[in-house]
Design a protein around this motif. Sequence first.
Motif, PDB file in Angstrom:
ATOM      1  N   THR A 327       0.819  -1.206   0.000  1.00  0.00           N
ATOM      2  CA  THR A 327       0.000   0.000   0.000  1.00  0.00           C
ATOM      3  C   THR A 327       0.856   1.261   0.000  1.00  0.00           C
ATOM      4  OG1 THR A 327      -1.736  -1.178   1.187  1.00  0.00           O
ATOM      5  CG2 THR A 327      -1.833   1.223   1.246  1.00  0.00           C
ATOM      6  N   GLN A 328       2.007   1.210   0.642  1.00  0.00           N
ATOM      7  CA  GLN A 328       2.894   2.360   0.706  1.00  0.00           C
ATOM      8  C   GLN A 328       3.828   2.453  -0.504  1.00  0.00           C
ATOM      9  OE1 GLN A 328       4.510   1.029   4.412  1.00  0.00           O
ATOM     10  NE2 GLN A 328       3.377   2.529   5.629  1.00  0.00           N
ATOM     11  N   ALA A 329       4.268   1.308  -1.013  1.00  0.00           N
ATOM     12  CA  ALA A 329       5.295   1.309  -2.058  1.00  0.00           C
ATOM     13  C   ALA A 329       4.733   1.346  -3.472  1.00  0.00           C
ATOM     14  CB  ALA A 329       6.195   0.083  -1.896  1.00  0.00           C
ATOM     15  N   LEU A 330       3.712   0.536  -3.754  1.00  0.00           N
ATOM     16  CA  LEU A 330       3.278   0.371  -5.133  1.00  0.00           C
ATOM     17  C   LEU A 330       2.730   1.654  -5.766  1.00  0.00           C
ATOM     18  CD1 LEU A 330       3.398  -1.855  -7.205  1.00  0.00           C
ATOM     19  CD2 LEU A 330       1.050  -2.492  -6.599  1.00  0.00           C
ATOM     20  N   PRO A 331       2.131   2.585  -5.019  1.00  0.00           N
ATOM     21  CA  PRO A 331       1.694   3.831  -5.651  1.00  0.00           C
ATOM     22  C   PRO A 331       2.831   4.619  -6.313  1.00  0.00           C
ATOM     23  CG  PRO A 331       0.596   3.573  -3.550  1.00  0.00           C
ATOM     24  CD  PRO A 331       1.629   2.491  -3.634  1.00  0.00           C
ATOM     25  N   LYS A 332       4.078   4.347  -5.935  1.00  0.00           N
ATOM     26  CA  LYS A 332       5.218   5.041  -6.554  1.00  0.00           C
ATOM     27  C   LYS A 332       5.575   4.449  -7.912  1.00  0.00           C
ATOM     28  CE  LYS A 332       7.111   6.140  -1.991  1.00  0.00           C
ATOM     29  NZ  LYS A 332       8.260   5.968  -1.067  1.00  0.00           N
ATOM     30  N   PHE A 333       5.016   3.296  -8.217  1.00  0.00           N
ATOM     31  CA  PHE A 333       5.251   2.646  -9.508  1.00  0.00           C
ATOM     32  C   PHE A 333       4.233   3.171 -10.511  1.00  0.00           C
ATOM     33  CE2 PHE A 333       4.115  -1.133 -12.214  1.00  0.00           C
ATOM     34  CZ  PHE A 333       5.235  -1.085 -13.020  1.00  0.00           C
ATOM     35  N   ARG A 334       4.695   3.616 -11.653  1.00  0.00           N
ATOM     36  CA  ARG A 334       3.817   4.244 -12.644  1.00  0.00           C
ATOM     37  C   ARG A 334       3.483   3.311 -13.799  1.00  0.00           C
ATOM     38  NH1 ARG A 334       1.423   8.136  -9.849  1.00  0.00           N
ATOM     39  NH2 ARG A 334       2.946   9.427  -8.739  1.00  0.00           N
ATOM     40  N   GLY A 335       3.489   2.022 -13.543  1.00  0.00           N
ATOM     41  CA  GLY A 335       3.139   1.062 -14.582  1.00  0.00           C
ATOM     42  C   GLY A 335       1.877   0.314 -14.237  1.00  0.00           C
ATOM     43  N   PRO A 336       1.428  -0.570 -15.117  1.00  0.00           N
ATOM     44  CA  PRO A 336       0.187  -1.322 -14.887  1.00  0.00           C
ATOM     45  C   PRO A 336       0.309  -2.296 -13.721  1.00  0.00           C
ATOM     46  CG  PRO A 336       1.296  -2.095 -16.869  1.00  0.00           C
ATOM     47  CD  PRO A 336       2.018  -0.870 -16.430  1.00  0.00           C
ATOM     48  N   THR A 337      -0.763  -2.417 -12.960  1.00  0.00           N
ATOM     49  CA  THR A 337      -0.790  -3.339 -11.820  1.00  0.00           C
ATOM     50  C   THR A 337      -2.059  -4.173 -11.848  1.00  0.00           C
ATOM     51  OG1 THR A 337      -1.903  -1.804 -10.298  1.00  0.00           O
ATOM     52  CG2 THR A 337       0.497  -1.680 -10.413  1.00  0.00           C
ATOM     53  N   LEU A 338      -1.930  -5.414 -11.413  1.00  0.00           N
ATOM     54  CA  LEU A 338      -3.063  -6.323 -11.238  1.00  0.00           C
ATOM     55  C   LEU A 338      -2.941  -6.935  -9.852  1.00  0.00           C
ATOM     56  CD1 LEU A 338      -5.496  -8.022 -12.279  1.00  0.00           C
ATOM     57  CD2 LEU A 338      -3.810  -9.695 -13.111  1.00  0.00           C
ATOM     58  N   MET A 339      -3.980  -6.762  -9.037  1.00  0.00           N
ATOM     59  CA  MET A 339      -3.995  -7.340  -7.693  1.00  0.00           C
ATOM     60  C   MET A 339      -5.130  -8.356  -7.589  1.00  0.00           C
ATOM     61  SD  MET A 339      -3.207  -4.173  -5.133  1.00  0.00           S
ATOM     62  CE  MET A 339      -2.241  -2.773  -5.691  1.00  0.00           C
ATOM     63  N   LEU A 340      -4.796  -9.516  -7.019  1.00  0.00           N
ATOM     64  CA  LEU A 340      -5.754 -10.603  -6.845  1.00  0.00           C
ATOM     65  C   LEU A 340      -5.708 -11.057  -5.393  1.00  0.00           C
ATOM     66  CD1 LEU A 340      -4.594 -12.689  -9.947  1.00  0.00           C
ATOM     67  CD2 LEU A 340      -6.349 -10.917  -9.909  1.00  0.00           C
ATOM     68  N   ASN A 341      -6.877 -11.277  -4.808  1.00  0.00           N
ATOM     69  CA  ASN A 341      -6.924 -11.716  -3.408  1.00  0.00           C
ATOM     70  C   ASN A 341      -8.144 -12.593  -3.189  1.00  0.00           C
ATOM     71  OD1 ASN A 341      -4.982 -10.247  -1.197  1.00  0.00           O
ATOM     72  ND2 ASN A 341      -6.638 -11.391  -0.203  1.00  0.00           N
TER      73      ASN A 341
END
Length: 409
Positions: A327-341
């Motif tokens: 939650t803290q780190a991934l917002p700094k990444f400016r590429g596509p993301t897919l999260m599955l839970n």
Amino acid sequence: MTATRNHRKLTIGLTTAAILAAGVGVANADVSVSAPAGAAAGSARHSGWAGITREQVQIDFGKGWVTKAELTYPSNARGRLPVVVFLHGSGHNDMNQTLPEGKGATFVPLAQAAGREGFATLRFNKRGVTDIGPVESTDPAQLAPENPYRQIQLDAASVIRFAARSPRVDPSRIYLLGHSEGTNVAANLASDPKKYGIPKPAGVVEMGVVGKPIKDLLTFQIYGRLLLQLHDEFDVDGDGRLTATEAADGLVGQPKAEADQFRSVLLDGSRVSAATDRDHDGRIAIDAEAGAVLRKTTHIDDYPNLPDLDPSVISYAKDLARFPTVTQALPKFRGPTLMLNGENDLQTPARAAIAADAAVAAAGNTDHKLVIYPGMAHTMNITPKFHPDFGEPDKQVVTEIQGWLKSHR
């Protein structure tokens, strides 16, 4: 990611009774042996390698550890390919993330699906793992480093550098796919690739998202899930309090260890426990009364020095706490993301994944997606909520990842 001393039951989660090893190294990409397409990959049950070439490679992690890995790619491919690098959950996992009790492997069906979409893949044994099974080293220096999570990050960066140097791989199209602990590793690396000496990832896929601090997650696993189970499985009328009948009925069908734990808190024979029922109204308030007793019996307020956690787990938790969550780190990444839970995930709860995806969206990333699967637990298979069984990712999970990779190729 369960807080128990059973090592094999800890191999696919966030924490483990025997954490990984040490050493900073630069990947050595010059050792490569081809394996025939369709050959077994540690388990004869997997036959989905047709049309995929598999190269057995070695990656030098430094400090005396060279790990086995496997680079795969479509046999008829020409030129450099996008690649998916797989990042394990915690514990001494092999390249397949072989599941306990003969339940298959997490990464094999996903690697095969990626191959069918024209991707190369790279899977590796974690430091301290010598072969599929997994088979572990006996070298304590490789199994218990001073900063275990930091070393996991550095080893993952070595693998990514190895991938970037491969003549089969397009270094501008490296995708990271993490499970559990691997989601945190992927987010940490993707948020600051220059710090780790890797190319900027082309995309990040997260399964079982570590969206909350380790203290919160372990508190939920050890203590909070017990209250949740009392609310979900014992409290039939939903009033937050348990009668003796509700308590006794709730014990039916529970595994002996859990039944004994709950019985000691809830019942004195056929009556509610007088010690737990502090207001003596003949009912046990789940949160205020049972919760107070469970806080003491689990020693959760002594975190991280809990009696049921091995010293290596405590060391790991302390080290992991030094680094940002997804939650803290991934917002700094400016590429596509897919999260599955999984909705039934008791190791990395779905609510944490929702928070992580919201943070990515709030940072202005428009190419993000979150999928919460009803009935699924931490290994992304459909299984009972409070007594999950290991299993390979459900077909719909594999299909989702395969489709996402195809659309981002």
